[in-house]
Write an enzyme that holds these catalytic residues in place. Structure first.
Site, mmCIF file in Angstrom:
data_model
loop_
_atom_site.group_PDB
_atom_site.id
_atom_site.type_symbol
_atom_site.label_atom_id
_atom_site.label_comp_id
_atom_site.label_asym_id
_atom_site.label_seq_id
_atom_site.Cartn_x
_atom_site.Cartn_y
_atom_site.Cartn_z
ATOM 1 N N TYR A 1 -13.911 10.658 -2.336
ATOM 2 C CA TYR A 1 -12.946 10.147 -3.308
ATOM 3 C C TYR A 1 -12.918 10.960 -4.608
ATOM 4 O O TYR A 1 -11.952 10.877 -5.362
ATOM 5 C CB TYR A 1 -13.236 8.673 -3.616
ATOM 6 C CG TYR A 1 -12.900 7.773 -2.457
ATOM 7 C CD1 TYR A 1 -11.623 7.256 -2.290
ATOM 8 C CD2 TYR A 1 -13.854 7.459 -1.498
ATOM 9 C CE1 TYR A 1 -11.298 6.454 -1.210
ATOM 10 C CE2 TYR A 1 -13.546 6.648 -0.413
ATOM 11 C CZ TYR A 1 -12.264 6.152 -0.273
ATOM 12 O OH TYR A 1 -11.955 5.370 0.799
ATOM 13 N N ASN B 1 -10.807 -3.804 -1.908
ATOM 14 C CA ASN B 1 -10.645 -2.772 -2.930
ATOM 15 C C ASN B 1 -9.676 -3.200 -4.027
ATOM 16 O O ASN B 1 -8.792 -4.016 -3.787
ATOM 17 C CB ASN B 1 -10.115 -1.488 -2.263
ATOM 18 C CG ASN B 1 -11.202 -0.737 -1.535
ATOM 19 O OD1 ASN B 1 -12.316 -0.614 -2.021
ATOM 20 N ND2 ASN B 1 -10.878 -0.252 -0.348
ATOM 21 N N ARG C 1 0.833 -1.203 0.000
ATOM 22 C CA ARG C 1 0.000 0.000 0.000
ATOM 23 C C ARG C 1 0.870 1.256 0.000
ATOM 24 O O ARG C 1 0.553 2.229 -0.700
ATOM 25 C CB ARG C 1 -0.927 -0.012 1.223
ATOM 26 C CG ARG C 1 -1.770 1.242 1.346
ATOM 27 C CD ARG C 1 -2.674 1.186 2.559
ATOM 28 N NE ARG C 1 -3.490 2.375 2.652
ATOM 29 C CZ ARG C 1 -4.501 2.527 3.509
ATOM 30 N NH1 ARG C 1 -4.797 1.561 4.355
ATOM 31 N NH2 ARG C 1 -5.204 3.643 3.535
#
Length: 423
Positions: free
Chosen positions: A246, A145, A90
């Site tokens: 977002y 996700n 990540r």
């Protein structure tokens, strides 16, 4: 009922456990299996989970396994919450795009694409095991996700799957608090793709009638709404809608990039939070979720997940926001694309509710990102540098060939150990 959480060693799992304990009348779970390849996390997370169940008087058994096949055998519902590569990957997703002045984010843009490439093949392998070992009518709920791409991958292979995100339920709770009403009195006209959505209507049920209160919220609480999503008030006025947080990566790209370049990555922050949480979970006297868990993200996820599981297994037919096949709902997208909209949830199928026609500027951005998503899924399934490059070039946050080439090569170098075809 047997429920399985694949990725059950996540530090976030106790949030779900808290929901199972509080809402056991809604979802009577007899067996809850936590499946994870990390034995240390699995031991710590299952320990606090069992103590939380005991404190709440929940009679369900919590079991653990490192084997997906063992865990999902005879399951009614399997929830996927995976992070392939962990926080280290990540961190890469959130930083490598900065080399060409693109935002770094784990679910959208080049970083989200990297996550899709790592994740889709693993999810499809797990789904095949679920097909073979779980009950024939078992549902897969994907919280992994990028939810839209992963859910479409599952549906494309014929799995009984639905995608879940907590953005809509967060907005529902926000609007209910603003109006000082119960959340059950608020429903949303929520539309778009996962992590690319707008609230185009906020419906308040009161005194036997329902009315859209979004215009008055935009008039009377505009600054508060804009501050909540961290975007200009003028944008909300222009669109007559509330964009999800977002969309900030698209509408305020340069502002966000400037913030990212001077701050630690979210992965670095989450790693610290996770280390603190794991230390707490090791305390055998702890039998409630720690306050630090609220910093982990995913607000109201447990309520959303449990409501969805309850409706899928008991045929309630209530309306919830989910990721589901388009099938003509948005006429400018292919039928097999996955969109995020309200749907009636039954045990047999998901019935998408009517959606208002979208303004051109919203439809245009949705269509652009949907085109990228289709190319991204093709690259995730079939591999190949050219497929990755085409998808990268198609993303509206990239859009330049030189940038796309650089990002493609950087992505592949950073993720080679996670991509069989690129090793």
């Amino acid at each position: 009922m047997k429920v399985v959480i694949v990725g059950g060693g996540s530090t976030y799992t106790p949030e779900l456990i808290d929901g199972f304990a509080r809402l056991r009348a809604t979802l009577p779970v007899e067996e809850l299996w936590l499946v994870d390849p990390d034995p240390v996390r699995l031991e710590l997370v299952s320990g606090i989970s069992r103590r939380m169940f005991a404190r709440a008087g929940h009679t369900g058994r919590i079991m653990t396994s490192s084997s997906v096949a063992e865990g999902v055998t005879d399951a009614d519902v399997v929830l996927l919450q995976l992070r392939i590569g962990g926080q280290e990957a990540r961190h890469g997703d959130e930083t490598f795009p900065h080399e060409v002045h693109c935002i770094g984010q784990e679910t959208t843009g080049p970083g989200g694409f990297a996550k899709a490439l790592r994740t889709v093949p693993v999810v499809l392998e797990i789904a095949e095991i679920i097909r073979q070992r779980a009950k024939p009518n078992a549902w897969i709920i994907d919280f992994t996700n990028p939810v839209g791409i992963v859910t479409r991958a599952l549906l494309q292979e014929g799995h009984r799957a639905v995608g879940l995100c907590n953005v809509a339920i967060g907005f529902q709770r926000k609007f209910a608090a603003l109006m000082d009403v119960g959340h059950q009195d608020i429903s949303l006209d929520h539309v778009g793709l996962n992590h690319l959505t707008w609230e185009t209507g906020v419906n308040l049920r009161q005194d036997g009638a329902t009315r859209d209160i979004l215009p008055e919220l935009l008039k009377n609480r505009l600054d508060e709404l804009a501050a909540d999503v961290r975007m200009p008030a003028g944008l909300l006025e222009l669109q007559g809608a509330v964009p999800s947080y977002y969309l900030r990566y698209f509408y305020s790209h340069d502002v966000v990039l400037g913030e990212q370049l001077v701050k630690p990555s979210r992965a670095a922050e989450v790693t610290k939070i996770e280390n603190s949480l794991l230390a707490k979970y090791a305390d055998t006297s702890l039998d409630t979720k720690p306050a630090e868990l609220a910093e982990r993200g995913g607000a109201f996820y447990s309520e959303a997940a449990i409501d969805l599981m309850a409706s899928l297994t008991s045929n309630r037919g209530d309306v919830q926001v989910v990721n589901v096949r388009n099938d003509g709902t948005l006429p400018f997208l292919p039928d097999d694309h996955v969109i995020e909209v309200p749907a009636a949830i039954t045990s047999e199928k998901l019935i998408v509710q009517p959606v208002k026609a979208l303004p051109t500027e919203m439809a245009a951005l949705i269509g652009h990102v949907a085109g990228y998503e289709r190319l991204a899924l093709d690259a995730a399934i079939h591999g190949g540098r050219d497929r990755v490059l085409k998808a990268m070039l198609a993303h509206p946050l990239v859009g330049q060939y030189e940038k796309a080439e650089k990002l493609t090569d950087t992505l592949l170098a950073a993720n080679r150990n996670h991509l069989e075809w690129a090793k």
